[in-house]
Design an enzyme around this catalytic site. Structure first.
Site, PDB file in Angstrom:
ATOM      1  N   CYS A  63     -17.977   9.736  -1.153  1.00  0.00           N
ATOM      2  CA  CYS A  63     -17.088   9.139  -2.144  1.00  0.00           C
ATOM      3  C   CYS A  63     -15.636   9.316  -1.683  1.00  0.00           C
ATOM      4  O   CYS A  63     -15.356  10.013  -0.701  1.00  0.00           O
ATOM      5  CB  CYS A  63     -17.307   9.772  -3.514  1.00  0.00           C
ATOM      6  SG  CYS A  63     -16.668  11.450  -3.622  1.00  0.00           S
ATOM      7  N   GLN A  93     -20.218  -6.623  11.063  1.00  0.00           N
ATOM      8  CA  GLN A  93     -19.059  -5.936  11.674  1.00  0.00           C
ATOM      9  C   GLN A  93     -19.149  -5.866  13.186  1.00  0.00           C
ATOM     10  O   GLN A  93     -18.158  -5.588  13.847  1.00  0.00           O
ATOM     11  CB  GLN A  93     -18.883  -4.532  11.080  1.00  0.00           C
ATOM     12  CG  GLN A  93     -19.876  -3.485  11.548  1.00  0.00           C
ATOM     13  CD  GLN A  93     -21.241  -3.565  10.861  1.00  0.00           C
ATOM     14  OE1 GLN A  93     -21.450  -4.354   9.946  1.00  0.00           O
ATOM     15  NE2 GLN A  93     -22.172  -2.713  11.297  1.00  0.00           N
ATOM     16  N   CYS A 149     -21.308  15.282  -3.142  1.00  0.00           N
ATOM     17  CA  CYS A 149     -21.173  15.585  -4.578  1.00  0.00           C
ATOM     18  C   CYS A 149     -22.022  14.715  -5.501  1.00  0.00           C
ATOM     19  O   CYS A 149     -22.095  14.985  -6.698  1.00  0.00           O
ATOM     20  CB  CYS A 149     -19.705  15.489  -4.992  1.00  0.00           C
ATOM     21  SG  CYS A 149     -19.131  13.785  -5.158  1.00  0.00           S
ATOM     22  N   ASP A 151     -27.161  -9.999   9.694  1.00  0.00           N
ATOM     23  CA  ASP A 151     -26.978  -8.575   9.393  1.00  0.00           C
ATOM     24  C   ASP A 151     -25.955  -7.972  10.358  1.00  0.00           C
ATOM     25  O   ASP A 151     -25.673  -8.539  11.406  1.00  0.00           O
ATOM     26  CB  ASP A 151     -28.323  -7.839   9.518  1.00  0.00           C
ATOM     27  CG  ASP A 151     -28.323  -6.507   8.762  1.00  0.00           C
ATOM     28  OD1 ASP A 151     -27.407  -6.262   7.956  1.00  0.00           O
ATOM     29  OD2 ASP A 151     -29.264  -5.707   8.982  1.00  0.00           O
ATOM     30  N   GLU A 152     -25.404  -6.836  10.005  1.00  0.00           N
ATOM     31  CA  GLU A 152     -24.449  -6.106  10.856  1.00  0.00           C
ATOM     32  C   GLU A 152     -23.250  -6.977  11.256  1.00  0.00           C
ATOM     33  O   GLU A 152     -22.847  -7.026  12.427  1.00  0.00           O
ATOM     34  CB  GLU A 152     -25.155  -5.558  12.110  1.00  0.00           C
ATOM     35  CG  GLU A 152     -26.362  -4.682  11.824  1.00  0.00           C
ATOM     36  CD  GLU A 152     -26.011  -3.287  11.328  1.00  0.00           C
ATOM     37  OE1 GLU A 152     -24.815  -2.981  11.071  1.00  0.00           O
ATOM     38  OE2 GLU A 152     -26.952  -2.475  11.201  1.00  0.00           O
ATOM     39  N   LYS A 178     -27.426  -2.363   2.053  1.00  0.00           N
ATOM     40  CA  LYS A 178     -27.007  -3.737   2.390  1.00  0.00           C
ATOM     41  C   LYS A 178     -28.151  -4.537   3.012  1.00  0.00           C
ATOM     42  O   LYS A 178     -28.411  -5.665   2.611  1.00  0.00           O
ATOM     43  CB  LYS A 178     -25.838  -3.726   3.401  1.00  0.00           C
ATOM     44  CG  LYS A 178     -24.582  -3.078   2.889  1.00  0.00           C
ATOM     45  CD  LYS A 178     -23.464  -3.166   3.919  1.00  0.00           C
ATOM     46  CE  LYS A 178     -23.768  -2.451   5.232  1.00  0.00           C
ATOM     47  NZ  LYS A 178     -23.995  -0.994   5.075  1.00  0.00           N
ATOM     48  N   THR A 179     -28.802  -3.939   4.010  1.00  0.00           N
ATOM     49  CA  THR A 179     -29.887  -4.651   4.696  1.00  0.00           C
ATOM     50  C   THR A 179     -31.061  -4.854   3.746  1.00  0.00           C
ATOM     51  O   THR A 179     -31.710  -5.898   3.739  1.00  0.00           O
ATOM     52  CB  THR A 179     -30.317  -3.870   5.952  1.00  0.00           C
ATOM     53  OG1 THR A 179     -29.177  -3.724   6.799  1.00  0.00           O
ATOM     54  CG2 THR A 179     -31.412  -4.599   6.712  1.00  0.00           C
ATOM     55  N   SER A 186     -26.025   2.302   1.780  1.00  0.00           N
ATOM     56  CA  SER A 186     -25.826   1.718   0.446  1.00  0.00           C
ATOM     57  C   SER A 186     -26.846   0.612   0.151  1.00  0.00           C
ATOM     58  O   SER A 186     -26.834   0.059  -0.953  1.00  0.00           O
ATOM     59  CB  SER A 186     -24.396   1.157   0.331  1.00  0.00           C
ATOM     60  OG  SER A 186     -24.202   0.061   1.216  1.00  0.00           O
TER      61      SER A 186
HETATM   62 ZN    ZN Z   1     -18.272  13.046  -3.153  1.00  0.00          ZN
END
Ligand code: ZN
Length: 193
Positions: A182, A96, A153, A93-94, A27-28, A25
């Site tokens: 998604c 988590q 999708c 970063d990272e 983030k970094t 997505s």
């Molecule tokens: Zn999807």
């Protein structure tokens, strides 16, 4: 659409900016964008990552789009406090992969007047909140949730689908093990096994 973030300290105070989302997505990439802009403003910047993350490079953070920035690998979140005295901006970063201590450490840094920019996965491969990121979101002044594009999708995606068999919560890696999905296309792994 991103949440506006401050470009400088308005009143000699620190704050926390959290960047969260699924894999792929950006983030970094967003973290690197912000720290580069601080560099341009001649602010002193240091970036940390947990030692667990050895993909691509051990002394850089690297986005999936192959942007890089120098970083310091730390074994324990507590090590960060010993190294930040001379810096205005602290990137992490990272998130988590750090222990829960990172939450208090970010709070302490912001209390000391630092701008803290911390990025991490907010959900694990089961779609569950990924500590300590939920706790970081609760104490951050500014939150940006980055979305990927569902690899099935094409809808906006906020979940990370593991496409290998491993049951480990932490499986460091990239494209071979994961896809952005998604809500509709995400399939939680069978938790009975
Ligand atoms: Zn999807």
């Amino acid at each position: 659409m991103t949440t506006p973030t401050p470009h400088h300290s308005p009143n000699d105070t620190g704050w926390i900016e959290a960047i969260c989302g699924c894999m792929f997505s950006g983030k970094t990439e967003e973290l690197i964008r912000r720290v580069r802009r601080a560099h341009i403003a001649k602010q002193k910047v240091i970036v940390f990552k947990p030692q667990i993350d050895t993909r691509y490079s051990s002394d850089h953070i690297v986005s999936h789009s192959e942007q890089t920035h120098d970083s310091v690998s730390v074994k324990d979140a507590k090590n960060i406090l010993e190294m930040v005295e001379d810096y205005h901006v602290v990137g992490i970063d990272e998130a988590q992969f750090f222990s829960q201590d990172i939450v208090d450490i970010c709070d302490t840094l912001a209390d000391k007047g630092k701008r803290v920019i911390i990025a991490g996965l907010d959900q694990d491969y089961r779609g569950k909140p990924f500590e300590p990121v939920p706790q970081l979101l609760a104490i951050a002044e500014y939150i940006t949730k980055t979305l990927a594009i569902c690899m099935v999708c094409g809808n906006p995606a906020d979940r990370t689908q593991r496409i290998s068999e491993s049951q480990e919560r932490v499986l460091v890696g990239a494209k071979d093990h994961y896809e952005a999905r998604c809500r509709k296309c995400f399939k939680p792994p069978d938790e009975s096994s």
